[in-house]
Design a protein around this motif. Structure first.
Motif, PDB file in Angstrom:
ATOM      1  N   GLY A  25     -19.368   7.030  15.611  1.00  0.00           N
ATOM      2  CA  GLY A  25     -18.841   5.556  16.396  1.00  0.00           C
ATOM      3  C   GLY A  25     -18.510   4.293  15.336  1.00  0.00           C
ATOM      4  N   GLY A  26     -18.189   3.582  15.980  1.00  0.00           N
ATOM      5  CA  GLY A  26     -18.005   2.334  14.954  1.00  0.00           C
ATOM      6  C   GLY A  26     -16.578   2.115  14.608  1.00  0.00           C
ATOM      7  N   PRO A  27     -16.116   0.995  13.862  1.00  0.00           N
ATOM      8  CA  PRO A  27     -14.789   0.950  13.233  1.00  0.00           C
ATOM      9  C   PRO A  27     -14.530   1.794  12.030  1.00  0.00           C
ATOM     10  N   ASP A  28     -13.460   2.118  11.816  1.00  0.00           N
ATOM     11  CA  ASP A  28     -13.195   2.862  10.779  1.00  0.00           C
ATOM     12  C   ASP A  28     -13.465   2.140   9.473  1.00  0.00           C
ATOM     13  N   PRO A  29     -13.900   2.761   8.334  1.00  0.00           N
ATOM     14  CA  PRO A  29     -14.016   1.755   7.115  1.00  0.00           C
ATOM     15  C   PRO A  29     -12.689   0.882   6.607  1.00  0.00           C
ATOM     16  N   VAL A  30     -12.632  -0.343   6.147  1.00  0.00           N
ATOM     17  CA  VAL A  30     -11.394  -0.657   5.751  1.00  0.00           C
ATOM     18  C   VAL A  30     -11.028  -0.040   4.462  1.00  0.00           C
ATOM     19  N   PRO A  31      -9.754   0.370   4.411  1.00  0.00           N
ATOM     20  CA  PRO A  31      -9.156   1.020   3.152  1.00  0.00           C
ATOM     21  C   PRO A  31      -8.972  -0.186   2.001  1.00  0.00           C
ATOM     22  N   PRO A  32      -9.187   0.622   0.918  1.00  0.00           N
ATOM     23  CA  PRO A  32      -9.042  -0.622  -0.183  1.00  0.00           C
ATOM     24  C   PRO A  32      -7.692  -0.967  -0.105  1.00  0.00           C
ATOM     25  N   GLU A  33      -7.476  -2.267  -0.765  1.00  0.00           N
ATOM     26  CA  GLU A  33      -6.420  -3.155  -0.837  1.00  0.00           C
ATOM     27  C   GLU A  33      -5.209  -2.105  -1.270  1.00  0.00           C
ATOM     28  N   ASN A  34      -5.276  -1.648  -2.115  1.00  0.00           N
ATOM     29  CA  ASN A  34      -3.989  -0.693  -2.604  1.00  0.00           C
ATOM     30  C   ASN A  34      -3.958   0.770  -1.875  1.00  0.00           C
ATOM     31  N   ASP A  35      -4.550   1.029  -0.833  1.00  0.00           N
ATOM     32  CA  ASP A  35      -4.702   2.081   0.061  1.00  0.00           C
ATOM     33  C   ASP A  35      -4.300   1.921   1.576  1.00  0.00           C
ATOM     34  N   ARG A  36      -3.881   0.746   1.829  1.00  0.00           N
ATOM     35  CA  ARG A  36      -3.719   0.292   3.265  1.00  0.00           C
ATOM     36  C   ARG A  36      -3.077   1.153   4.232  1.00  0.00           C
ATOM     37  N   CYS A  37      -2.257   2.080   3.648  1.00  0.00           N
ATOM     38  CA  CYS A  37      -1.448   2.964   4.354  1.00  0.00           C
ATOM     39  C   CYS A  37      -2.140   4.158   4.507  1.00  0.00           C
ATOM     40  N   ARG A  38      -3.348   4.367   3.924  1.00  0.00           N
ATOM     41  CA  ARG A  38      -4.054   5.595   3.864  1.00  0.00           C
ATOM     42  C   ARG A  38      -3.450   6.892   2.995  1.00  0.00           C
ATOM     43  N   ALA A  39      -2.729   6.648   1.964  1.00  0.00           N
ATOM     44  CA  ALA A  39      -1.994   7.695   1.481  1.00  0.00           C
ATOM     45  C   ALA A  39      -3.006   8.572   0.783  1.00  0.00           C
ATOM     46  N   SER A  40      -4.282   8.098   0.142  1.00  0.00           N
ATOM     47  CA  SER A  40      -4.990   8.851  -0.442  1.00  0.00           C
ATOM     48  C   SER A  40      -5.669   9.982   0.403  1.00  0.00           C
ATOM     49  N   ILE A  41      -5.619  10.063   1.626  1.00  0.00           N
ATOM     50  CA  ILE A  41      -6.248  11.222   2.635  1.00  0.00           C
ATOM     51  C   ILE A  41      -4.896  12.282   2.636  1.00  0.00           C
ATOM     52  N   HIS A  42      -3.550  11.853   2.237  1.00  0.00           N
ATOM     53  CA  HIS A  42      -2.477  12.678   2.412  1.00  0.00           C
ATOM     54  C   HIS A  42      -2.081  13.232   0.860  1.00  0.00           C
ATOM     55  N   GLN A  43      -2.860  13.153  -0.052  1.00  0.00           N
ATOM     56  CA  GLN A  43      -2.503  13.669  -1.440  1.00  0.00           C
ATOM     57  C   GLN A  43      -2.339  15.199  -1.448  1.00  0.00           C
ATOM     58  N   ASP A  44      -3.018  16.005  -0.488  1.00  0.00           N
ATOM     59  CA  ASP A  44      -2.979  17.376  -0.360  1.00  0.00           C
ATOM     60  C   ASP A  44      -1.494  17.746  -0.002  1.00  0.00           C
ATOM     61  N   LEU A  45      -0.779  16.820   0.412  1.00  0.00           N
ATOM     62  CA  LEU A  45       0.808  17.198   0.638  1.00  0.00           C
ATOM     63  C   LEU A  45       1.497  17.423  -0.790  1.00  0.00           C
TER      64      LEU A  45
END
Length: 97
Positions: A25-45
């Motif tokens: 539970g709890g809030p999601d971790p804050v993404p780094p400033e240069n990954d606000r859109c969370r592109a890092s978790i979609h690099q497998d595309l």
């Protein structure tokens, strides 16, 4: 001798990495400033066919375009850009902006 053995065990235990229970539970971790859109978790595309792009989650801002498609040049750090090759359909990049 017994005290030396106990001290050695204590020192060895102090060097072991601490294990912390996972947070539930709890809030999601804050993404780094240069990954606000969370592109890092979609690099497998990258390298897959554009037909494999999943539906954007509710509230997410995604822009999907081909490599020769015209797009606006405005920068939005919340938007995830997925660019695929217009000839092969292979995804070339996933980035914020």
């Amino acid at each position: 001798m017994k005290h030396l053995l106990i001290a050695a065990i204590f020192v060895a235990g102090a060097c072991a990495p601490a294990s912390h229970p996972p947070q539930i539970g709890g809030p999601d971790p804050v993404p780094p400033e240069n990954d606000r859109c969370r592109a890092s978790i979609h690099q497998d595309l990258v390298g897959r066919q554009h037909s494999e792009i999943p539906v954007a989650p509710a509230g997410a801002l995604w822009r999907i375009s081909c490599s020769s498609c015209a797009v606006t040049m405005d920068y939005n750090p919340q938007r995830m850009n997925i660019v695929y090759d217009d000839r092969s359909g292979v995804i070339q990049s996933v980035s914020c902006g």
